[in-house]
Scaffold this motif. Sequence first.
Motif, mmCIF file in Angstrom:
data_model
loop_
_atom_site.group_PDB
_atom_site.id
_atom_site.type_symbol
_atom_site.label_atom_id
_atom_site.label_comp_id
_atom_site.label_asym_id
_atom_site.label_seq_id
_atom_site.Cartn_x
_atom_site.Cartn_y
_atom_site.Cartn_z
ATOM 1 N N LEU A 68 0.828 -1.201 0.000
ATOM 2 C CA LEU A 68 0.000 0.000 0.000
ATOM 3 C C LEU A 68 0.868 1.259 0.000
ATOM 4 C CD1 LEU A 68 -2.766 1.333 0.108
ATOM 5 C CD2 LEU A 68 -2.694 1.099 2.594
ATOM 6 N N LEU A 69 1.906 1.270 0.827
ATOM 7 C CA LEU A 69 2.797 2.431 0.867
ATOM 8 C C LEU A 69 3.535 2.608 -0.452
ATOM 9 C CD1 LEU A 69 4.295 2.167 4.467
ATOM 10 C CD2 LEU A 69 2.515 3.725 3.642
ATOM 11 N N GLU A 70 3.902 1.506 -1.089
ATOM 12 C CA GLU A 70 4.569 1.593 -2.390
ATOM 13 C C GLU A 70 3.640 2.207 -3.441
ATOM 14 O OE1 GLU A 70 6.177 -2.208 -3.501
ATOM 15 O OE2 GLU A 70 7.246 -2.402 -1.605
ATOM 16 N N ILE A 71 2.381 1.795 -3.448
ATOM 17 C CA ILE A 71 1.395 2.332 -4.399
ATOM 18 C C ILE A 71 1.191 3.824 -4.152
ATOM 19 C CG2 ILE A 71 -1.048 2.287 -5.064
ATOM 20 C CD1 ILE A 71 -0.928 -0.783 -4.529
ATOM 21 N N ILE A 72 1.048 4.199 -2.895
ATOM 22 C CA ILE A 72 0.858 5.612 -2.547
ATOM 23 C C ILE A 72 2.079 6.430 -2.975
ATOM 24 C CG2 ILE A 72 0.695 7.237 -0.606
ATOM 25 C CD1 ILE A 72 -1.089 5.080 0.764
ATOM 26 N N GLY A 73 3.272 5.897 -2.760
ATOM 27 C CA GLY A 73 4.496 6.576 -3.162
ATOM 28 C C GLY A 73 4.568 6.783 -4.665
ATOM 29 N N GLU A 74 4.190 5.764 -5.435
ATOM 30 C CA GLU A 74 4.191 5.881 -6.901
ATOM 31 C C GLU A 74 3.169 6.906 -7.378
ATOM 32 O OE1 GLU A 74 6.327 4.623 -9.173
ATOM 33 O OE2 GLU A 74 7.427 3.980 -7.399
ATOM 34 N N ARG A 75 1.995 6.898 -6.781
ATOM 35 C CA ARG A 75 0.970 7.884 -7.157
ATOM 36 C C ARG A 75 1.421 9.300 -6.849
ATOM 37 N NH1 ARG A 75 -4.722 5.062 -5.291
ATOM 38 N NH2 ARG A 75 -4.645 3.382 -6.818
ATOM 39 N N HIS A 76 2.105 9.454 -5.725
ATOM 40 C CA HIS A 76 2.618 10.771 -5.361
ATOM 41 C C HIS A 76 3.633 11.253 -6.400
ATOM 42 C CE1 HIS A 76 4.114 14.113 -3.046
ATOM 43 N NE2 HIS A 76 5.341 13.631 -3.191
ATOM 44 N N LYS A 77 4.557 10.373 -6.787
ATOM 45 C CA LYS A 77 5.556 10.736 -7.795
ATOM 46 C C LYS A 77 4.891 11.114 -9.111
ATOM 47 C CE LYS A 77 9.182 7.788 -5.936
ATOM 48 N NZ LYS A 77 9.969 6.552 -6.182
ATOM 49 N N MET A 78 3.857 10.361 -9.503
ATOM 50 C CA MET A 78 3.149 10.639 -10.742
ATOM 51 C C MET A 78 2.430 11.993 -10.654
ATOM 52 S SD MET A 78 0.125 8.469 -12.607
ATOM 53 C CE MET A 78 -0.900 8.639 -11.165
ATOM 54 N N SER A 79 1.822 12.268 -9.513
ATOM 55 C CA SER A 79 1.118 13.540 -9.330
ATOM 56 C C SER A 79 2.080 14.724 -9.386
ATOM 57 C CB SER A 79 0.366 13.550 -8.000
ATOM 58 O OG SER A 79 -0.641 12.576 -7.996
ATOM 59 N N VAL A 80 3.230 14.591 -8.763
ATOM 60 C CA VAL A 80 4.233 15.657 -8.791
ATOM 61 C C VAL A 80 4.715 15.877 -10.224
ATOM 62 C CG1 VAL A 80 6.576 16.284 -8.064
ATOM 63 C CG2 VAL A 80 4.947 15.371 -6.400
ATOM 64 N N ALA A 81 4.944 14.783 -10.950
ATOM 65 C CA ALA A 81 5.380 14.894 -12.343
ATOM 66 C C ALA A 81 4.308 15.589 -13.188
ATOM 67 C CB ALA A 81 5.689 13.516 -12.913
ATOM 68 N N MET A 82 3.048 15.250 -12.945
ATOM 69 C CA MET A 82 1.950 15.862 -13.698
ATOM 70 C C MET A 82 1.848 17.357 -13.393
ATOM 71 S SD MET A 82 -0.383 15.348 -15.906
ATOM 72 C CE MET A 82 -1.884 16.048 -16.527
ATOM 73 N N LEU A 83 1.921 17.718 -12.133
ATOM 74 C CA LEU A 83 1.840 19.135 -11.765
ATOM 75 C C LEU A 83 3.020 19.923 -12.334
ATOM 76 C CD1 LEU A 83 0.595 18.861 -8.088
ATOM 77 C CD2 LEU A 83 -0.666 19.791 -10.046
ATOM 78 N N THR A 84 4.193 19.334 -12.277
ATOM 79 C CA THR A 84 5.369 19.986 -12.859
ATOM 80 C C THR A 84 5.168 20.191 -14.354
ATOM 81 O OG1 THR A 84 6.790 19.003 -11.174
ATOM 82 C CG2 THR A 84 7.869 19.810 -13.170
ATOM 83 N N TYR A 85 4.684 19.174 -15.024
ATOM 84 C CA TYR A 85 4.415 19.250 -16.467
ATOM 85 C C TYR A 85 3.403 20.350 -16.764
ATOM 86 C CZ TYR A 85 2.750 17.721 -21.072
ATOM 87 O OH TYR A 85 2.388 17.668 -22.394
ATOM 88 N N LEU A 86 2.330 20.415 -15.993
ATOM 89 C CA LEU A 86 1.285 21.420 -16.222
ATOM 90 C C LEU A 86 1.788 22.842 -16.014
ATOM 91 C CD1 LEU A 86 -1.806 19.772 -14.517
ATOM 92 C CD2 LEU A 86 -1.529 20.242 -16.957
ATOM 93 N N PHE A 87 2.504 23.052 -14.915
ATOM 94 C CA PHE A 87 2.878 24.419 -14.563
ATOM 95 C C PHE A 87 4.168 24.894 -15.229
ATOM 96 C CE2 PHE A 87 -0.063 23.334 -11.094
ATOM 97 C CZ PHE A 87 -1.001 24.317 -11.350
#
Length: 56
Positions: A11-30
């Motif tokens: 569960l922690l691994e999945i949450i960590g991966e989602r967090h990394k993906m979200s940060v990458a998406m926000l960086t890409y957007l902004f």
Amino acid sequence: MEKPYRYKNKLLEIIGERHKMSVAMLTYLFDGNFSSEEFWDLIEDYFLGILPKEIM
């Protein structure tokens, strides 16, 4: 537990991966120079599970 830093949990691994993906998406957007329409299209796609190939 002798070495708590080695603790693993799926569960922690999945949450960590989602967090990394979200940060990458926000960086890409902004960091991108998107029009308002492109920005909101990307947001809509993100919530539909469609990610730009640039962040994958």
